[in-house]
Enzyme design. Structure first.
Site, PDB file in Angstrom:
ATOM      1  N   ASP A  15       9.861   0.929   4.560  1.00 47.79           N
ATOM      2  CA  ASP A  15      10.958   0.263   5.260  1.00 47.79           C
ATOM      3  C   ASP A  15      11.904   1.284   5.881  1.00 47.79           C
ATOM      4  O   ASP A  15      12.301   1.179   7.046  1.00 47.79           O
ATOM      5  CB  ASP A  15      11.741  -0.643   4.305  1.00 47.79           C
ATOM      6  N   THR A  74       0.824  -1.202   0.000  1.00 45.01           N
ATOM      7  CA  THR A  74       0.000   0.000   0.000  1.00 45.01           C
ATOM      8  C   THR A  74       0.863   1.259   0.000  1.00 45.01           C
ATOM      9  O   THR A  74       0.384   2.329  -0.370  1.00 45.01           O
ATOM     10  CB  THR A  74      -0.908   0.025   1.252  1.00 45.01           C
ATOM     11  N   TYR A  94       7.946  -7.251  -8.123  1.00 49.52           N
ATOM     12  CA  TYR A  94       7.620  -6.070  -7.318  1.00 49.52           C
ATOM     13  C   TYR A  94       7.319  -4.884  -8.239  1.00 49.52           C
ATOM     14  O   TYR A  94       6.281  -4.231  -8.125  1.00 49.52           O
ATOM     15  CB  TYR A  94       8.794  -5.734  -6.374  1.00 49.52           C
ATOM     16  N   GLY A 106      13.309 -10.468   4.133  1.00 51.91           N
ATOM     17  CA  GLY A 106      12.218  -9.508   4.046  1.00 51.91           C
ATOM     18  C   GLY A 106      12.095  -8.675   5.312  1.00 51.91           C
ATOM     19  O   GLY A 106      11.034  -8.126   5.606  1.00 51.91           O
ATOM     20  N   GLU A 149      17.358   3.009  -3.259  1.00 49.98           N
ATOM     21  CA  GLU A 149      16.759   1.727  -3.658  1.00 49.98           C
ATOM     22  C   GLU A 149      16.289   1.800  -5.124  1.00 49.98           C
ATOM     23  O   GLU A 149      16.528   0.888  -5.908  1.00 49.98           O
ATOM     24  CB  GLU A 149      15.563   1.483  -2.735  1.00 49.98           C
ATOM     25  N   SER A 208      16.878  -5.501   5.566  1.00 49.40           N
ATOM     26  CA  SER A 208      18.304  -5.285   5.837  1.00 49.40           C
ATOM     27  C   SER A 208      18.840  -4.175   4.937  1.00 49.40           C
ATOM     28  O   SER A 208      19.708  -3.399   5.362  1.00 49.40           O
ATOM     29  CB  SER A 208      19.096  -6.578   5.645  1.00 49.40           C
ATOM     30  N   SER A 209      18.337  -4.030   3.722  1.00 46.56           N
ATOM     31  CA  SER A 209      18.879  -2.977   2.854  1.00 46.56           C
ATOM     32  C   SER A 209      18.428  -1.590   3.333  1.00 46.56           C
ATOM     33  O   SER A 209      19.226  -0.655   3.346  1.00 46.56           O
ATOM     34  CB  SER A 209      18.535  -3.209   1.381  1.00 46.56           C
TER      35      SER A 209
HETATM   36  C1  GLA Z   1       9.093  -3.995   0.324  1.00 49.54           C
HETATM   37  C2  GLA Z   1       9.230  -2.530  -0.051  1.00 49.54           C
HETATM   38  C3  GLA Z   1       8.252  -1.660   0.735  1.00 49.54           C
HETATM   39  C4  GLA Z   1       6.834  -2.199   0.646  1.00 49.54           C
HETATM   40  C5  GLA Z   1       6.800  -3.690   0.941  1.00 49.54           C
HETATM   41  C6  GLA Z   1       5.450  -4.302   0.712  1.00 49.54           C
HETATM   42  O1  GLA Z   1       9.485  -4.185   1.642  1.00 49.54           O
HETATM   43  O2  GLA Z   1      10.542  -2.084   0.175  1.00 49.54           O
HETATM   44  O3  GLA Z   1       8.323  -0.335   0.280  1.00 49.54           O
HETATM   45  O4  GLA Z   1       6.253  -1.915  -0.594  1.00 49.54           O
HETATM   46  O5  GLA Z   1       7.746  -4.423   0.158  1.00 49.54           O
HETATM   47  O6  GLA Z   1       4.516  -3.800   1.593  1.00 49.54           O
END
Ligand code: GLA
Length: 385
Positions: A170, A34, A217, A122, A158, A125-126
């Site tokens: 993140d 989202t 993605y 997931g 990123e 870490s980055s």
């Molecule tokens: C990754 C992306 C975030 C977000 C999630 C899914 O972690 O870096 O920005 O879109 O996927 O919610």
């Protein structure tokens, strides 16, 4: 490894005194994909973190090494168009380059990085690396950086240096994390508030990451943009559930599924925040379960291992709900627990998961922690007090 030990490792590698900066990973409680749709998210920073020991240099070179990976990398802040460094070093280069572009006048630096965030799980870490490096590079030249700006610099790194068109979640969580609080963020206005969370969570690592993750993605992001365009909008945030329900039968099936996930996921975040604020854990649990179903069937970013993990977790006594968390195609699931759940829970889930997938999973009890900060080593803390 604590701050003092990392400083010693820095001394033996580069010589000289370093300062240490720490940025955590994150887990997302709810609100998946989202963020880049200008919607709502509810992540929390976790106890795992990336530490960066940093010291200034007299030139404009950034030299970086990691205790987790082999190799030492170098780039020059005066050559912003140099080719992109390999692996983890691209994030360091991205952050340095973009900070300069944003008008921060940095100096050269030596950086030694150490992380205990499981890689490829997931747990961001980055993003933690970007935030820790951005904070370090600005602090060692005495510059102040606004927290949201720091998150945005990481996000841009990123996009431009890793080719993933990720949202802000993140990096935001890594910057603003707060002990025992989830972070409710409106990704359009960037207004946010802390939401106290007393529940316990178990992070369940499938130990799988499917190769297609990054490509899929970006593809999901494009599909969401097409779904918004169907309504004449640039963002799904501007499409109401009512409008969607009225015209969804005329939409191409992929756009319809993607939009349905995003629109209802936004509502689930709002309902979760409301539920947490009044202590209605049963309602929060329903949102978590529904989020997984939607990610699996409509957004189609789950995978067999995540589904097996979620089902195995849900079958255990003491587990109130479970869902995949993060970008998808592997990584972790998160299980919401009753307060007095049995200590054997991870073993019980592991047994079922391993039987079906042949993979040995990992589990982490989720401690919700604070965001980016400088670490003082103990000696200095004692002198101060
Ligand atoms: C990754 C992306 C975030 C977000 C999630 C899914 O972690 O870096 O920005 O879109 O996927 O919610």
């Amino acid at each position: 490894m604590n701050a003092g030990q990392l400083k010693e490792a820095f001394f033996s590698r580069f010589g000289g005194e370093a300062r240490v900066f720490r940025a955590p990973g994150r887990v997302n409680l709810i609100g998946e994909h989202t963020d880049y749709n200008d919607g709502f998210v509810l992540p929390a920073a976790i106890g795992f973190a990336t530490n960066v020991a940093a010291a200034g240099r007299n030139d404009r070179k950034i030299r970086a090494a990691s205790l987790n990976f082999a190799g030492e990398y170098e780039f020059d802040l005066d050559q912003p168009n140099a080719s992109i460094l390999p692996g983890w070093a691209r994030y360091v280069q991205g952050v340095g380059t973009i900070l300069e572009r944003e008008g921060f006048r940095l100096g050269g630096a030596d950086l030694l990085i150490n992380s205990d965030i499981p890689i490829g799980a997931g747990l961001s870490s980055s993003a933690a690396l970007e935030v820790a490096v951005g904070f370090a590079l600005t602090r060692i030249v005495g510059a102040e950086i606004d927290g949201m700006k720091l998150a945005q610099v990481g996000q841009r790194a990123e996009h431009e240096f890793a080719g993933v068109r990720s949202g802000i979640m993140d990096q935001f969580a890594s910057v603003f994390g707060r002990d025992e609080n989830a972070l409710f963020l409106d990704c359009r206005s960037l207004d946010w508030s802390a939401v106290p969370v007393s529940s316990r969570f178990l992070i369940c690592n499938t130990k799988t990451k499917h190769e297609l993750a990054d490509g899929e993605y970006n593809r999901r992001r494009a599909e969401c943009e097409r779904a918004a365009a169907f309504f004449g909008k640039t963002s799904l945030r501007d499409v109401s559930i009512e409008d969607f329900e009225r015209s969804r039968s005329q939409m191409p099936v992929i756009e319809q599924k993607r939009a349905r996930h995003i629109l209802y996921e936004n509502r689930r975040v709002l309902d979760s925040v409301q539920a947490l604020r009044v202590g209605d854990i049963a309602s929060f649990a329903r949102q978590i379960d529904a989020s997984h179903e939607s990610l699996r069937d409509d957004f189609q970013i789950s995978c067999r291992e995540l589904d097996v993990m979620v089902e195995a977790a849900r079958r255990q006594p003491g587990v109130l709900a479970a869902r995949m968390t993060g970008g998808g195609f592997g990584g972790c699931a998160i299980a919401l627990l009753e307060d007095d759940v049995s200590l054997d829970l991870p073993d019980a889930i592991a047994m079922e998961y391993k039987e079906e997938t042949g993979i040995e999973p990992e589990f982490y009890e989720c401690r919700i922690g604070g965001g980016v900060r400088e670490l003082q080593d103990r000696r200095r803390d004692i002198i101060k007090s």
